[in-house]
Motif scaffolding. Sequence first.
Motif, PDB file in Angstrom:
ATOM      1  N   MET A  58       0.837  -1.199   0.000  1.00 24.65           N
ATOM      2  CA  MET A  58       0.000   0.000   0.000  1.00 24.65           C
ATOM      3  C   MET A  58       0.878   1.257   0.000  1.00 24.65           C
ATOM      4  SD  MET A  58      -2.819   1.231   2.801  1.00 24.65           S
ATOM      5  CE  MET A  58      -1.539   1.604   3.989  1.00 24.65           C
ATOM      6  N   LEU A  59       1.928   1.262   0.821  1.00 26.02           N
ATOM      7  CA  LEU A  59       2.842   2.401   0.853  1.00 26.02           C
ATOM      8  C   LEU A  59       3.547   2.580  -0.484  1.00 26.02           C
ATOM      9  CD1 LEU A  59       4.393   1.914   4.391  1.00 26.02           C
ATOM     10  CD2 LEU A  59       3.059   3.892   3.635  1.00 26.02           C
ATOM     11  N   HIS A  60       3.937   1.457  -1.104  1.00 25.39           N
ATOM     12  CA  HIS A  60       4.587   1.524  -2.412  1.00 25.39           C
ATOM     13  C   HIS A  60       3.644   2.105  -3.463  1.00 25.39           C
ATOM     14  CE1 HIS A  60       6.754   0.484  -6.021  1.00 25.39           C
ATOM     15  NE2 HIS A  60       5.692  -0.172  -6.432  1.00 25.39           N
ATOM     16  N   ASP A  61       2.420   1.605  -3.484  1.00 25.16           N
ATOM     17  CA  ASP A  61       1.443   2.103  -4.462  1.00 25.16           C
ATOM     18  C   ASP A  61       1.177   3.594  -4.263  1.00 25.16           C
ATOM     19  OD1 ASP A  61       1.336  -0.454  -5.459  1.00 25.16           O
ATOM     20  OD2 ASP A  61      -0.573  -0.953  -4.499  1.00 25.16           O
ATOM     21  N   GLU A  62       1.094   4.011  -3.008  1.00 22.16           N
ATOM     22  CA  GLU A  62       0.883   5.429  -2.698  1.00 22.16           C
ATOM     23  C   GLU A  62       2.085   6.253  -3.148  1.00 22.16           C
ATOM     24  OE1 GLU A  62       0.346   8.144   1.291  1.00 22.16           O
ATOM     25  OE2 GLU A  62      -0.377   6.079   1.335  1.00 22.16           O
ATOM     26  N   ALA A  63       3.280   5.717  -2.937  1.00 26.26           N
ATOM     27  CA  ALA A  63       4.495   6.431  -3.335  1.00 26.26           C
ATOM     28  C   ALA A  63       4.563   6.597  -4.843  1.00 26.26           C
ATOM     29  CB  ALA A  63       5.726   5.691  -2.830  1.00 26.26           C
ATOM     30  N   VAL A  64       4.166   5.564  -5.573  1.00 28.22           N
ATOM     31  CA  VAL A  64       4.180   5.639  -7.034  1.00 28.22           C
ATOM     32  C   VAL A  64       3.178   6.669  -7.518  1.00 28.22           C
ATOM     33  CG1 VAL A  64       3.635   4.363  -9.145  1.00 28.22           C
ATOM     34  CG2 VAL A  64       5.049   3.307  -7.384  1.00 28.22           C
ATOM     35  N   SER A  65       1.983   6.655  -6.948  1.00 25.86           N
ATOM     36  CA  SER A  65       0.958   7.593  -7.403  1.00 25.86           C
ATOM     37  C   SER A  65       1.288   9.035  -7.041  1.00 25.86           C
ATOM     38  CB  SER A  65      -0.422   7.214  -6.857  1.00 25.86           C
ATOM     39  OG  SER A  65      -0.457   7.402  -5.465  1.00 25.86           O
ATOM     40  N   MET A  66       1.973   9.231  -5.906  1.00 28.09           N
ATOM     41  CA  MET A  66       2.298  10.585  -5.456  1.00 28.09           C
ATOM     42  C   MET A  66       3.738  10.988  -5.799  1.00 28.09           C
ATOM     43  SD  MET A  66       0.432  10.456  -1.757  1.00 28.09           S
ATOM     44  CE  MET A  66       0.654  12.176  -1.379  1.00 28.09           C
ATOM     45  N   LYS A  67       4.504  10.044  -6.343  1.00 30.19           N
ATOM     46  CA  LYS A  67       5.905  10.279  -6.702  1.00 30.19           C
ATOM     47  C   LYS A  67       6.705  10.818  -5.520  1.00 30.19           C
ATOM     48  CE  LYS A  67       4.834  10.779 -11.490  1.00 30.19           C
ATOM     49  NZ  LYS A  67       4.716  11.544 -12.667  1.00 30.19           N
ATOM     50  N   GLN A  68       6.623  10.089  -4.384  1.00 30.34           N
ATOM     51  CA  GLN A  68       7.328  10.485  -3.173  1.00 30.34           C
ATOM     52  C   GLN A  68       8.332   9.407  -2.775  1.00 30.34           C
ATOM     53  OE1 GLN A  68       4.417  11.198  -0.149  1.00 30.34           O
ATOM     54  NE2 GLN A  68       3.978  13.259  -0.879  1.00 30.34           N
ATOM     55  N   ALA A  69       9.599   9.767  -2.790  1.00 30.55           N
ATOM     56  CA  ALA A  69      10.653   8.824  -2.421  1.00 30.55           C
ATOM     57  C   ALA A  69      10.558   8.418  -0.955  1.00 30.55           C
ATOM     58  CB  ALA A  69      12.019   9.430  -2.712  1.00 30.55           C
ATOM     59  N   ALA A  70      10.095   9.313  -0.106  1.00 31.61           N
ATOM     60  CA  ALA A  70       9.993   9.000   1.325  1.00 31.61           C
ATOM     61  C   ALA A  70       9.038   7.830   1.565  1.00 31.61           C
ATOM     62  CB  ALA A  70       9.538  10.224   2.100  1.00 31.61           C
ATOM     63  N   LYS A  71       7.967   7.762   0.804  1.00 32.19           N
ATOM     64  CA  LYS A  71       7.022   6.650   0.955  1.00 32.19           C
ATOM     65  C   LYS A  71       7.669   5.337   0.535  1.00 32.19           C
ATOM     66  CE  LYS A  71       3.277   8.731   2.365  1.00 32.19           C
ATOM     67  NZ  LYS A  71       2.658   8.443   3.635  1.00 32.19           N
ATOM     68  N   HIS A  72       8.561   5.381  -0.467  1.00 32.69           N
ATOM     69  CA  HIS A  72       9.261   4.166  -0.868  1.00 32.69           C
ATOM     70  C   HIS A  72      10.148   3.680   0.274  1.00 32.69           C
ATOM     71  CE1 HIS A  72       7.962   3.861  -4.986  1.00 32.69           C
ATOM     72  NE2 HIS A  72       8.234   5.131  -5.185  1.00 32.69           N
ATOM     73  N   ALA A  73      10.797   4.600   0.947  1.00 34.84           N
ATOM     74  CA  ALA A  73      11.643   4.227   2.093  1.00 34.84           C
ATOM     75  C   ALA A  73      10.793   3.604   3.193  1.00 34.84           C
ATOM     76  CB  ALA A  73      12.395   5.451   2.609  1.00 34.84           C
ATOM     77  N   GLU A  74       9.607   4.157   3.427  1.00 34.68           N
ATOM     78  CA  GLU A  74       8.694   3.579   4.420  1.00 34.68           C
ATOM     79  C   GLU A  74       8.266   2.180   3.999  1.00 34.68           C
ATOM     80  OE1 GLU A  74       5.346   6.027   5.603  1.00 34.68           O
ATOM     81  OE2 GLU A  74       6.552   7.826   5.287  1.00 34.68           O
ATOM     82  N   SER A  75       8.037   1.987   2.708  1.00 29.76           N
ATOM     83  CA  SER A  75       7.635   0.681   2.193  1.00 29.76           C
ATOM     84  C   SER A  75       8.740  -0.346   2.407  1.00 29.76           C
ATOM     85  CB  SER A  75       7.292   0.799   0.704  1.00 29.76           C
ATOM     86  OG  SER A  75       6.981  -0.454   0.164  1.00 29.76           O
ATOM     87  N   VAL A  76       9.978   0.037   2.128  1.00 28.21           N
ATOM     88  CA  VAL A  76      11.109  -0.868   2.337  1.00 28.21           C
ATOM     89  C   VAL A  76      11.244  -1.200   3.818  1.00 28.21           C
ATOM     90  CG1 VAL A  76      13.630  -1.064   2.214  1.00 28.21           C
ATOM     91  CG2 VAL A  76      12.358  -0.162   0.272  1.00 28.21           C
ATOM     92  N   ALA A  77      11.085  -0.207   4.686  1.00 27.95           N
ATOM     93  CA  ALA A  77      11.165  -0.447   6.132  1.00 27.95           C
ATOM     94  C   ALA A  77      10.072  -1.409   6.578  1.00 27.95           C
ATOM     95  CB  ALA A  77      11.062   0.871   6.890  1.00 27.95           C
ATOM     96  N   LYS A  78       8.873  -1.253   6.043  1.00 31.69           N
ATOM     97  CA  LYS A  78       7.759  -2.140   6.406  1.00 31.69           C
ATOM     98  C   LYS A  78       8.040  -3.553   5.894  1.00 31.69           C
ATOM     99  CE  LYS A  78       4.530  -0.750   8.175  1.00 31.69           C
ATOM    100  NZ  LYS A  78       4.106  -0.670   9.585  1.00 31.69           N
ATOM    101  N   ALA A  79       8.623  -3.670   4.705  1.00 32.28           N
ATOM    102  CA  ALA A  79       8.975  -4.986   4.171  1.00 32.28           C
ATOM    103  C   ALA A  79      10.037  -5.655   5.034  1.00 32.28           C
ATOM    104  CB  ALA A  79       9.469  -4.854   2.734  1.00 32.28           C
ATOM    105  N   GLN A  80      11.005  -4.882   5.506  1.00 33.03           N
ATOM    106  CA  GLN A  80      12.032  -5.433   6.387  1.00 33.03           C
ATOM    107  C   GLN A  80      11.429  -5.898   7.711  1.00 33.03           C
ATOM    108  OE1 GLN A  80      14.704  -2.080   6.278  1.00 33.03           O
ATOM    109  NE2 GLN A  80      16.027  -3.063   4.776  1.00 33.03           N
ATOM    110  N   GLU A  81      10.460  -5.160   8.208  1.00 30.10           N
ATOM    111  CA  GLU A  81       9.760  -5.559   9.435  1.00 30.10           C
ATOM    112  C   GLU A  81       9.008  -6.870   9.211  1.00 30.10           C
ATOM    113  OE1 GLU A  81       6.270  -3.773  12.364  1.00 30.10           O
ATOM    114  OE2 GLU A  81       7.183  -2.452  10.874  1.00 30.10           O
TER     115      GLU A  81
END
Length: 93
Positions: A58-81
Motif C-alpha cells: 500500500m505504501l509503495h502504491d501510494e508512493a508511485v501515485s504521489m511520486k514520493q521517495a519517502a514513501k518508498h523508504a517507508e515501504s522498504v522499512a515495512k517490508a524489512q519488518e
Amino acid sequence: MNRPIIGVITLLLALGLSLSPAVAGQCPALIAQIMAAAGNRFDASAASARALAAEAKMLHDEAVSMKQAAKHAESVAKAQEAAKAIGLTLKMK
C-alpha cells in the motif's frame, strides 16, 4: 562563498533523484520475497508478515501515485519488518 554551498546542494539533489528509482523498483521485489516465504505457512508470524507486506505494498502504491521517495523508504522499512517477523533475510538490489 555561496558557490560551494550551491554545488553541494545540487549534488545532494542529483544524488537523491538518482536513488529514488532504485528504491522504487526494490519494493515489489521485497514484497514478493515475503509473500513467497510466508505463502504456505499458517502460523501467526506468517500471518503477521503477510499483513505487514500488504501495508508495504500500500505504501509503495501510494508512493508511485504521489511520486514520493519517502514513501518508498517507508515501504522498504515495512517490508524489512515483515521479513523479520518470519526470520527471512531479504535480498536487496
